[in-house]
Write a protein that holds these residues in place. Sequence first.
Motif, mmCIF file in Angstrom:
data_model
loop_
_atom_site.group_PDB
_atom_site.id
_atom_site.type_symbol
_atom_site.label_atom_id
_atom_site.label_comp_id
_atom_site.label_asym_id
_atom_site.label_seq_id
_atom_site.Cartn_x
_atom_site.Cartn_y
_atom_site.Cartn_z
ATOM 1 N N ASP A 197 -3.029 -9.445 26.740
ATOM 2 C CA ASP A 197 -4.145 -10.242 25.888
ATOM 3 C C ASP A 197 -3.190 -10.709 24.668
ATOM 4 O OD1 ASP A 197 -5.974 -10.999 23.861
ATOM 5 O OD2 ASP A 197 -7.478 -9.570 24.591
ATOM 6 N N SER A 198 -2.861 -11.806 24.798
ATOM 7 C CA SER A 198 -1.476 -12.256 23.701
ATOM 8 C C SER A 198 -2.317 -12.418 22.381
ATOM 9 C CB SER A 198 -0.913 -13.500 24.299
ATOM 10 O OG SER A 198 -1.849 -14.512 24.394
ATOM 11 N N LEU A 199 -3.581 -13.088 22.083
ATOM 12 C CA LEU A 199 -4.259 -13.037 20.967
ATOM 13 C C LEU A 199 -4.070 -11.829 20.038
ATOM 14 C CD1 LEU A 199 -5.593 -15.147 19.022
ATOM 15 C CD2 LEU A 199 -7.779 -14.394 20.278
ATOM 16 N N MET A 200 -4.700 -10.737 20.809
ATOM 17 C CA MET A 200 -4.867 -9.546 20.161
ATOM 18 C C MET A 200 -3.503 -8.656 20.252
ATOM 19 S SD MET A 200 -7.979 -9.357 19.477
ATOM 20 C CE MET A 200 -7.980 -7.568 18.729
ATOM 21 N N TYR A 201 -2.499 -9.071 20.847
ATOM 22 C CA TYR A 201 -1.289 -8.625 20.513
ATOM 23 C C TYR A 201 -0.471 -8.953 19.123
ATOM 24 C CZ TYR A 201 4.009 -7.410 21.214
ATOM 25 O OH TYR A 201 4.972 -6.957 20.790
ATOM 26 N N SER A 202 -0.943 -10.291 19.116
ATOM 27 C CA SER A 202 -0.238 -10.847 17.743
ATOM 28 C C SER A 202 -1.007 -10.265 16.646
ATOM 29 C CB SER A 202 -0.519 -12.632 17.865
ATOM 30 O OG SER A 202 -1.880 -12.857 17.976
ATOM 31 N N LYS B 124 8.397 -12.323 13.559
ATOM 32 C CA LYS B 124 8.079 -12.462 15.091
ATOM 33 C C LYS B 124 6.425 -13.106 15.150
ATOM 34 C CE LYS B 124 10.998 -9.013 17.058
ATOM 35 N NZ LYS B 124 11.012 -7.701 17.715
ATOM 36 N N VAL B 125 5.546 -12.573 14.461
ATOM 37 C CA VAL B 125 4.164 -13.096 14.552
ATOM 38 C C VAL B 125 3.914 -14.252 13.934
ATOM 39 C CG1 VAL B 125 3.066 -12.071 12.579
ATOM 40 C CG2 VAL B 125 1.893 -12.035 14.697
ATOM 41 N N GLU B 126 4.541 -14.867 12.885
ATOM 42 C CA GLU B 126 4.439 -16.058 12.338
ATOM 43 C C GLU B 126 4.070 -17.073 13.042
ATOM 44 O OE1 GLU B 126 6.699 -18.716 9.074
ATOM 45 O OE2 GLU B 126 6.809 -16.592 8.863
ATOM 46 N N PRO B 127 4.734 -17.549 14.030
ATOM 47 C CA PRO B 127 4.473 -18.715 15.101
ATOM 48 C C PRO B 127 3.426 -18.640 15.839
ATOM 49 C CG PRO B 127 6.562 -17.646 15.780
ATOM 50 C CD PRO B 127 6.251 -16.924 14.591
ATOM 51 N N LEU B 128 2.689 -17.219 15.775
ATOM 52 C CA LEU B 128 1.794 -16.810 16.768
ATOM 53 C C LEU B 128 0.337 -17.045 16.180
ATOM 54 C CD1 LEU B 128 3.270 -13.804 18.606
ATOM 55 C CD2 LEU B 128 3.676 -16.215 19.346
ATOM 56 N N ILE B 129 0.105 -17.199 14.970
ATOM 57 C CA ILE B 129 -1.085 -17.089 14.430
ATOM 58 C C ILE B 129 -1.513 -18.291 13.368
ATOM 59 C CG2 ILE B 129 -1.219 -14.597 14.404
ATOM 60 C CD1 ILE B 129 -0.036 -14.445 11.567
ATOM 61 N N ASN B 130 -2.398 -18.384 12.756
ATOM 62 C CA ASN B 130 -2.916 -19.444 12.065
ATOM 63 C C ASN B 130 -3.821 -19.239 11.138
ATOM 64 O OD1 ASN B 130 -5.103 -19.735 13.415
ATOM 65 N ND2 ASN B 130 -4.387 -21.270 14.784
ATOM 66 N N ASP B 131 -4.433 -20.214 10.137
ATOM 67 C CA ASP B 131 -5.473 -19.901 9.142
ATOM 68 C C ASP B 131 -5.083 -18.912 8.218
ATOM 69 O OD1 ASP B 131 -6.462 -22.175 10.192
ATOM 70 O OD2 ASP B 131 -7.921 -21.575 11.392
ATOM 71 N N ILE B 132 -6.122 -17.836 8.182
ATOM 72 C CA ILE B 132 -6.071 -16.767 7.170
ATOM 73 C C ILE B 132 -5.131 -15.638 7.542
ATOM 74 C CG2 ILE B 132 -7.608 -15.301 5.777
ATOM 75 C CD1 ILE B 132 -8.076 -18.134 5.163
ATOM 76 N N SER B 133 -5.016 -15.325 8.956
ATOM 77 C CA SER B 133 -4.059 -14.436 9.425
ATOM 78 C C SER B 133 -2.552 -15.035 9.055
ATOM 79 C CB SER B 133 -3.951 -14.336 10.896
ATOM 80 O OG SER B 133 -5.384 -13.764 11.398
ATOM 81 N N LEU B 134 -2.263 -16.352 9.110
ATOM 82 C CA LEU B 134 -1.172 -16.629 8.729
ATOM 83 C C LEU B 134 -0.965 -16.490 7.172
ATOM 84 C CD1 LEU B 134 1.728 -18.109 9.339
ATOM 85 C CD2 LEU B 134 0.548 -20.292 9.109
ATOM 86 N N ALA B 135 -2.066 -16.792 6.360
ATOM 87 C CA ALA B 135 -1.807 -16.637 4.976
ATOM 88 C C ALA B 135 -1.507 -15.234 4.600
ATOM 89 C CB ALA B 135 -3.262 -16.999 4.399
ATOM 90 N N ASN B 136 -2.229 -14.147 5.387
ATOM 91 C CA ASN B 136 -1.823 -12.891 5.115
ATOM 92 C C ASN B 136 -0.532 -12.388 5.487
ATOM 93 O OD1 ASN B 136 -2.385 -10.044 5.002
ATOM 94 N ND2 ASN B 136 -3.265 -9.850 6.894
ATOM 95 N N CYS B 137 0.042 -13.151 6.684
ATOM 96 C CA CYS B 137 1.519 -12.935 6.765
ATOM 97 C C CYS B 137 2.488 -13.534 5.703
ATOM 98 C CB CYS B 137 1.700 -13.533 8.267
ATOM 99 S SG CYS B 137 3.370 -13.506 8.907
ATOM 100 N N TYR B 138 2.195 -14.326 5.358
ATOM 101 C CA TYR B 138 2.773 -14.986 4.068
ATOM 102 C C TYR B 138 2.589 -14.078 2.808
ATOM 103 C CZ TYR B 138 3.557 -19.532 6.413
ATOM 104 O OH TYR B 138 3.865 -20.378 7.466
ATOM 105 N N TYR B 139 1.549 -13.534 2.656
ATOM 106 C CA TYR B 139 1.317 -12.707 1.657
ATOM 107 C C TYR B 139 2.358 -11.538 1.476
ATOM 108 C CZ TYR B 139 -0.664 -9.315 -1.535
ATOM 109 O OH TYR B 139 -0.917 -8.447 -2.639
ATOM 110 N N TYR B 140 2.375 -10.829 2.530
ATOM 111 C CA TYR B 140 3.096 -9.504 2.666
ATOM 112 C C TYR B 140 4.536 -9.883 2.793
ATOM 113 C CZ TYR B 140 -0.875 -6.525 2.766
ATOM 114 O OH TYR B 140 -1.904 -5.870 2.472
ATOM 115 N N GLN B 141 5.108 -10.972 3.247
ATOM 116 C CA GLN B 141 6.504 -11.448 3.098
ATOM 117 C C GLN B 141 6.818 -11.590 1.639
ATOM 118 O OE1 GLN B 141 8.236 -14.090 6.671
ATOM 119 N NE2 GLN B 141 5.981 -14.081 7.134
ATOM 120 N N GLY B 142 5.828 -12.439 1.136
ATOM 121 C CA GLY B 142 6.158 -12.453 -0.203
ATOM 122 C C GLY B 142 6.284 -11.090 -1.122
ATOM 123 N N LYS B 143 5.328 -10.402 -0.858
ATOM 124 C CA LYS B 143 5.277 -8.980 -1.422
ATOM 125 C C LYS B 143 6.717 -8.085 -1.379
ATOM 126 C CE LYS B 143 2.540 -7.037 -3.097
ATOM 127 N NZ LYS B 143 2.047 -6.671 -4.480
#
Length: 561
Positions: free
Chosen positions: A229-234, A259-278
Amino acid sequence: MYLKPPFVLMFFLTLISQAIQGQEKSSDSLQDKSFEYLKSAFEEYEDNHKVSIVYVNAWIKKASREKDTFNLAYAYLYKSCILHYEGAIAYSDSIIALTKNYKNNEFPALGYMLKGYYNYDNGDDKKALKLYLIAYEYALKNNNINQQIEIKQFIGGLKTIFGQYDEALKIFREQLKFLESQPNYKKKLKKDYIIALNDLSKAYLRGEILDSASIRIKEGLDFSLKTKDSLMYSTFLLDSGTLLYFENDYKGALDSLKKVEPLINDISLANCYYYQGKIYKHRDINKTISYFNKVDSIYTATENPFIELKDTYKTMYDFYSKQGNVNKQLYFVDKLIKVDSLLNNTIKNINKEVINHYEVPKLKNEKGKLIIKINNEKDFNKKITFLVFFIILLFSSISFFFYNNQKKYKKRFNELLNKNLKTQKISITQHSENNSINISEKIINSIISKLDEFENKKKYLEQGIVLNKLAKDFNTNSVYLSKVINHNKGITFSNYLNGLRINHCIEELKTNYQLRAYTIKAISYEVGFSNSESFSKAFFNKTGIKPSFFIKELNKLARNS
């Protein structure tokens, strides 16, 4: 950290909405066809809503004539899936009115869930919650376990989003415990099981109960790998990166988040960017601001608030205060005030509704249903077996549908990518008898010449172009200009203007990576449209794909090159 409430119903509606589209016939000519024929015809013409509406209406007409209440309810449900918000709400109301006085395992709960989903998707969380609570009462009354699972996931997801972690954890623990009590649940209920694991891990993360979060995330990663399940894995990989951040393992966190950044979009991607910024906040504030600008861009596009936006905009405001950039300060303080108000109002509404309407009735009704379930175990197991079979079939069909859709969109994208529209003017249809439109040849040639100049100098990118204004610029009248365009180019003035703008936009997006970073609203303004809705509609009508999909695929190519 953001969590959108899980919607098994949303997938269900997506499948249903493709089960009734059809071909170029009138609804009257289809009345002798079976329901199964209408479904099959829909699947063949699933992308053509102008055709699909014929089959939806035929379904409704046939079910009405045969006085088949529940087939009519399903027909309304199908039609709601291809309509905009107001139409979808109207049909969900029709479903409720039609079925509320009948005893049925799925209705009227499904009608309330449908209306709740459309209200949630339209940003009205309070109304959505009320409707899901009503649906929950019917799901309990009808002992519909599948609906109960979906509704609990929705309510638990809302509580997690807005910081009510203890209450969310209680719901998600009950969900997981129930699923684990079912025979062969990892096979028969694998989708519900993995969603419950993810809900629970996110609630633990938000409450910073890190040991428990770590256990559930590992279970989720292992299970999603095992089931491919690639979607849930990401999703679990994103949670893993967040967990490492909270554990102060910044190197490991960055590795997982990248690793997960290219696999997600929308709010999940915003969340990913947020923690990288932190992670960079105390090491390189400029990198933090860069990531937080990406978070802001995604929120601006989606307008879906989440708790981390408060910290995002507070940090941005403080940064630009030190820089003395007044415009940026004003922008981010306005964003901070708006997000704070939205989040506070939603939390207040959800608290009131859940405490007064959901918790006590839920516990009392569930106790009674558990007793009934124990006394009727044999009958219950039969129902569960049927439901599990249906869910497996459902998700197999959904996977096939999404694969086909992505394949079609990808094909259209490649066609646009390989087509050069820079030199492609709106085609001119030659007519031997121009006088058939009662305009002199001289005037016609003059207008065509000015249209060529209009195209060559890209004046179509200007805002506020209307037929009357352009006619004045051409020293002619709107009737003559309209007739010449219709007669010589074979299209209306509106389609002519939109075609020029969309062709220009496509070619610009191919080479201008900065334009691809704009919001859809900003891009629409750049190419002459007054709003994003008319731009997106024109783009889709011309290309068969949405501008957001086109941009996403261009960015993928850029990252891989």
